[in-house]
Design an enzyme around this catalytic site. Structure first.
Site, PDB file in Angstrom:
ATOM      1  N   CYS A 176       0.760  -1.134   0.055  1.00  0.00           N
ATOM      2  CA  CYS A 176       0.104  -0.090   0.073  1.00  0.00           C
ATOM      3  C   CYS A 176       1.036   1.193  -0.030  1.00  0.00           C
ATOM      4  O   CYS A 176       0.229   2.216  -0.703  1.00  0.00           O
ATOM      5  CB  CYS A 176      -1.003   0.112   1.312  1.00  0.00           C
ATOM      6  SG  CYS A 176      -0.364  -0.160   2.679  1.00  0.00           S
TER       7      CYS A 176
ATOM      8  N   HIS B 269      -1.359   0.620   7.316  1.00  0.00           N
ATOM      9  CA  HIS B 269      -2.075   0.666   6.046  1.00  0.00           C
ATOM     10  C   HIS B 269      -1.893   2.320   5.594  1.00  0.00           C
ATOM     11  O   HIS B 269      -1.464   3.074   6.347  1.00  0.00           O
ATOM     12  CB  HIS B 269      -3.698   0.650   6.228  1.00  0.00           C
ATOM     13  CG  HIS B 269      -4.302   0.431   4.937  1.00  0.00           C
ATOM     14  ND1 HIS B 269      -3.855  -0.141   3.766  1.00  0.00           N
ATOM     15  CD2 HIS B 269      -5.295   1.280   4.428  1.00  0.00           C
ATOM     16  CE1 HIS B 269      -4.720  -0.128   2.733  1.00  0.00           C
ATOM     17  NE2 HIS B 269      -5.839   0.622   3.192  1.00  0.00           N
TER      18      HIS B 269
ATOM     19  N   ASP C 146      -8.405   4.743  -1.243  1.00  0.00           N
ATOM     20  CA  ASP C 146      -7.936   3.446  -0.690  1.00  0.00           C
ATOM     21  C   ASP C 146      -7.875   2.463  -1.569  1.00  0.00           C
ATOM     22  O   ASP C 146      -9.226   2.092  -2.030  1.00  0.00           O
ATOM     23  CB  ASP C 146      -8.439   3.171   0.567  1.00  0.00           C
ATOM     24  CG  ASP C 146      -8.172   2.043   1.310  1.00  0.00           C
ATOM     25  OD1 ASP C 146      -7.273   1.242   0.742  1.00  0.00           O
ATOM     26  OD2 ASP C 146      -8.722   1.637   2.320  1.00  0.00           O
TER      27      ASP C 146
END
Length: 196
Positions: free
Chosen positions: A20, A73, A89
């Site tokens: 990520c 994250h 996201d």
């Protein structure tokens, strides 16, 4: 919602599962290269805590109603000049982008319902600073035998003149180190919510 927004559709974005931090770096790079939106409206947001155990709901990795417990994250925050804020996201089942308040409500729930050891903190880093300073040699994605835990992106590792690996300084929620500003979740919501 931004129809022809600052980044491509989620399906068209550079994406590697379990990377990520690099996915968001690539989004920042795309925005900078296209030069259609002011880069200063965008922030990389690292979500973690001291224990590196943070629950996030509405993630593709957990198809049910429960949360995924990530060590960290990373998402992209767009503070639009139009007054609305959006979260990008690439691992969520929510819209891409998602309005800030809807994303926070659905993905983070409330700290009041979470044990203190799972409470989230967020490091908010201006996109230009992230592009200039982030580096990862991807060593955190190898097991003790040197095998990949998840296939790495096909492009070369991201590095700077000063560093080949500084991911930990971005994941760290110690406000005295690293780049950007660190917020406990309630302070983050107060700072960036459209409801303030």
């Amino acid at each position: 919602m931004e129809a022809s927004g600052p980044v491509p559709s989620a399906a068209a974005c550079a994406y590697s599962s379990c990377y990520c931090e690099e996915n968001i770096w690539k989004l920042c790079e795309y925005i900078q290269n296209r030069n259609r939106y002011p880069l200063e409206e965008f922030y990389a947001v690292f979500i973690s805590n001291e224990r590196r155990m943070v629950p996030i709901w509405k993630q593709r990795a957990e198809p049910g109603d429960g949360p995924v417990i990530w060590d960290y994250h990373v998402v992209l925050l767009h503070l639009s000049s139009g007054g609305q804020s959006f979260v990008y996201d690439l691992d969520t089942v929510l819209p891409f982008p998602c309005a800030f308040d809807a994303y926070v409500e659905d993905s983070f729930k409330s700290d009041d319902d979470i044990l203190p050891r799972f409470r989230r903190k967020l490091r908010v880093i201006p996109a230009d600073c992230y592009l200039k300073n982030f580096a990862s040699d991807r060593s955190h994605m190898k097991d003790s035998s040197g095998n990949w835990r998840a296939p790495p992106p096909l492009y070369p590792c991201i590095e700077t003149a000063d560093s080949k690996m500084n991911l930990d300084s971005f994941i760290s929620m110690n406000p005295e180190t690293g780049w950007g500003a660190v917020y406990p979740l309630p302070d983050f919501v107060r700072r960036f919510s459209c409801k303030r």
